[in-house]
Every structure is written in C-alpha cells, then in structure tokens.
Design a protein around this motif. Structure first.
Motif, mmCIF file in Angstrom:
data_model
loop_
_atom_site.group_PDB
_atom_site.id
_atom_site.type_symbol
_atom_site.label_atom_id
_atom_site.label_comp_id
_atom_site.label_asym_id
_atom_site.label_seq_id
_atom_site.Cartn_x
_atom_site.Cartn_y
_atom_site.Cartn_z
ATOM 1 N N GLY A 184 37.384 80.086 48.677
ATOM 2 C CA GLY A 184 36.891 78.716 48.789
ATOM 3 C C GLY A 184 36.074 78.497 50.053
ATOM 4 O O GLY A 184 35.020 77.852 50.021
ATOM 5 N N LEU A 185 36.529 79.037 51.186
ATOM 6 C CA LEU A 185 35.780 78.914 52.437
ATOM 7 C C LEU A 185 34.410 79.569 52.332
ATOM 8 O O LEU A 185 33.405 79.006 52.782
ATOM 9 C CB LEU A 185 36.561 79.551 53.595
ATOM 10 C CG LEU A 185 37.737 78.750 54.146
ATOM 11 C CD1 LEU A 185 38.516 79.592 55.147
ATOM 12 C CD2 LEU A 185 37.254 77.468 54.788
ATOM 13 N N ARG A 186 34.357 80.767 51.747
ATOM 14 C CA ARG A 186 33.073 81.461 51.608
ATOM 15 C C ARG A 186 32.111 80.656 50.741
ATOM 16 O O ARG A 186 30.927 80.533 51.056
ATOM 17 C CB ARG A 186 33.290 82.866 51.040
ATOM 18 C CG ARG A 186 33.980 83.793 52.015
ATOM 19 C CD ARG A 186 33.964 85.214 51.539
ATOM 20 N NE ARG A 186 34.793 85.448 50.388
ATOM 21 C CZ ARG A 186 35.961 86.085 50.413
ATOM 22 N NH1 ARG A 186 36.445 86.542 51.547
ATOM 23 N NH2 ARG A 186 36.644 86.273 49.311
ATOM 24 N N ARG A 187 32.604 80.089 49.649
ATOM 25 C CA ARG A 187 31.756 79.281 48.764
ATOM 26 C C ARG A 187 31.268 78.012 49.474
ATOM 27 O O ARG A 187 30.123 77.601 49.296
ATOM 28 C CB ARG A 187 32.508 78.927 47.488
ATOM 29 C CG ARG A 187 32.742 80.142 46.604
ATOM 30 C CD ARG A 187 33.237 79.755 45.225
ATOM 31 N NE ARG A 187 33.622 80.925 44.472
ATOM 32 C CZ ARG A 187 32.770 81.781 43.918
ATOM 33 N NH1 ARG A 187 31.484 81.596 44.048
ATOM 34 N NH2 ARG A 187 33.211 82.829 43.242
ATOM 35 N N GLU A 188 32.132 77.395 50.270
ATOM 36 C CA GLU A 188 31.729 76.205 51.036
ATOM 37 C C GLU A 188 30.622 76.541 52.028
ATOM 38 O O GLU A 188 29.648 75.795 52.162
ATOM 39 C CB GLU A 188 32.925 75.622 51.788
ATOM 40 C CG GLU A 188 33.908 74.885 50.917
ATOM 41 C CD GLU A 188 35.130 74.429 51.690
ATOM 42 O OE1 GLU A 188 35.043 74.250 52.933
ATOM 43 O OE2 GLU A 188 36.183 74.262 51.062
ATOM 44 N N HIS A 189 30.783 77.646 52.744
ATOM 45 C CA HIS A 189 29.754 78.053 53.718
ATOM 46 C C HIS A 189 28.416 78.284 53.021
ATOM 47 O O HIS A 189 27.369 77.869 53.517
ATOM 48 C CB HIS A 189 30.170 79.313 54.473
ATOM 49 C CG HIS A 189 31.305 79.107 55.416
ATOM 50 N ND1 HIS A 189 31.331 78.103 56.357
ATOM 51 C CD2 HIS A 189 32.457 79.792 55.580
ATOM 52 C CE1 HIS A 189 32.444 78.176 57.056
ATOM 53 N NE2 HIS A 189 33.150 79.198 56.595
ATOM 54 N N LEU A 190 28.451 78.941 51.878
ATOM 55 C CA LEU A 190 27.220 79.228 51.144
ATOM 56 C C LEU A 190 26.566 77.930 50.645
ATOM 57 O O LEU A 190 25.344 77.782 50.705
ATOM 58 C CB LEU A 190 27.496 80.166 49.976
ATOM 59 C CG LEU A 190 26.296 80.643 49.183
ATOM 60 C CD1 LEU A 190 25.342 81.435 50.068
ATOM 61 C CD2 LEU A 190 26.751 81.497 48.007
ATOM 62 N N ALA A 191 27.372 76.991 50.192
ATOM 63 C CA ALA A 191 26.847 75.735 49.664
ATOM 64 C C ALA A 191 26.142 74.911 50.748
ATOM 65 O O ALA A 191 25.282 74.089 50.439
ATOM 66 C CB ALA A 191 27.972 74.917 49.044
ATOM 67 N N ARG A 192 26.476 75.137 52.006
ATOM 68 C CA ARG A 192 25.873 74.375 53.108
ATOM 69 C C ARG A 192 24.506 74.902 53.543
ATOM 70 O O ARG A 192 23.837 74.277 54.354
ATOM 71 C CB ARG A 192 26.806 74.393 54.317
ATOM 72 C CG ARG A 192 28.043 73.572 54.123
ATOM 73 C CD ARG A 192 28.838 73.479 55.405
ATOM 74 N NE ARG A 192 30.152 72.955 55.124
ATOM 75 C CZ ARG A 192 31.266 73.524 55.512
ATOM 76 N NH1 ARG A 192 31.237 74.614 56.241
ATOM 77 N NH2 ARG A 192 32.422 72.989 55.207
ATOM 78 N N VAL A 193 24.089 76.038 53.025
ATOM 79 C CA VAL A 193 22.792 76.603 53.414
ATOM 80 C C VAL A 193 21.696 75.824 52.692
ATOM 81 O O VAL A 193 21.650 75.814 51.452
ATOM 82 C CB VAL A 193 22.695 78.107 53.063
ATOM 83 C CG1 VAL A 193 21.321 78.661 53.406
ATOM 84 C CG2 VAL A 193 23.784 78.890 53.771
ATOM 85 N N PRO A 194 20.817 75.162 53.453
ATOM 86 C CA PRO A 194 19.777 74.345 52.807
ATOM 87 C C PRO A 194 18.770 75.198 52.029
ATOM 88 O O PRO A 194 18.390 76.276 52.463
ATOM 89 C CB PRO A 194 19.094 73.629 53.978
ATOM 90 C CG PRO A 194 19.462 74.395 55.190
ATOM 91 C CD PRO A 194 20.732 75.134 54.897
ATOM 92 N N SER A 195 18.386 74.704 50.895
ATOM 93 C CA SER A 195 17.378 75.299 50.006
ATOM 94 C C SER A 195 17.668 76.751 49.609
ATOM 95 O O SER A 195 16.760 77.492 49.265
ATOM 96 C CB SER A 195 15.970 75.184 50.615
ATOM 97 O OG SER A 195 15.832 76.049 51.720
#
Length: 136
Positions: free
Chosen positions: A27-38
């Motif tokens: 879940g943490l890894r997916r959250e970090h990835l989702a925060r990368v713009p564009s």
C-alpha cells in the motif's frame, strides 16, 4: 490449555504478521507512485522490495519503495541483469539489478518473488526499452 498446539498457533500468528506487513508495504509503495505528477504507468512489476512501473509515453521508470519513489528516464537505464543463488537445483534469492547512469546511486536492486517472475520481467523490460529506443 493444550500445549501440543502451541507451535502451530505461533506459526499462524507469525504468518498473519508477515501478511499484514506485506499489505502495508504494498500500500505504501502504491501511494508513493500515485503521488508522482503526470506519471502514467502502463506496466507494473510488484516485487518483494519495490513496485517498478514503466510510463511508456513519458519514457520514465519509477522505483517505488516503502520510503519513497525514484523516477528516472529510460535513457538513464544502462543495463538490467538478473542475479540468483543456486540452491539444490533451484534459483533462489532472485534479484533484478537496474544499472543507472547516475553517480550518486547507480544501482537499484529489486528482489523478485520467484525465479519465473524475475525471468519474465527481465524479458519484458528488455522489450519495453527496445521498443522505446526504436521510437526515438
């Protein structure tokens, strides 16, 4: 209490803890990835240590870990190799090593779940990078 079942209960508790830690880390890894713009991932390798995602349009690869995410352009990928330890005829400790064209942190080591996952993803990564270089 019947103590003959204590080892099985302890094993069950340990397995539940391992599962919960794995879920939290994923879940943490997916959250970090989702925060990368564009960043629009088309392919994602959900490995033991990282979530590796490939943005084909943006020509970037992201290495998401529990502590954050690192995005590098395809051009910075020098090489990808698969390393393992041979144990009783089986390939264990499967790691994909991404060599980057960066002095500060030139290697990203991604631990895979199985030898099959590592082998399949090495082939996919090679195909992704080859197709990206042909489009240049």
């Amino acid at each position: 209490m019947n103590w003959e079942y204590a080892p099985f209960i302890a094993l069950a508790v340990v397995l539940v803890i391992i599962y919960l830690v794995h879920r939290r880390n994923t879940g943490l890894r997916r959250e970090h990835l989702a925060r990368v713009p564009s960043f629009k991932p088309k392919y994602q390798l959900d490995a033991v240590s990282h979530l590796v995602a490939f943005d084909i349009q943006g020509r970037n690869v992201a290495f998401a870990h529990t502590s954050g995410v690192r995005v590098v352009p395809f051009d910075a990928l020098v090489d990808v190799t698969w390393h393992w330890v041979e144990k009783n005829g089986a390939k264990t400790s499967n790691v994909l090593t991404f060599q980057l064209d960066e002095i500060s942190a030139p290697l990203v080591k991604v631990r895979c779940n199985t030898a099959d996952q590592a082998e399949q993803w090495l082939a996919k990564i090679t195909a992704i990078l080859k197709a990206a270089r042909e489009r240049e």
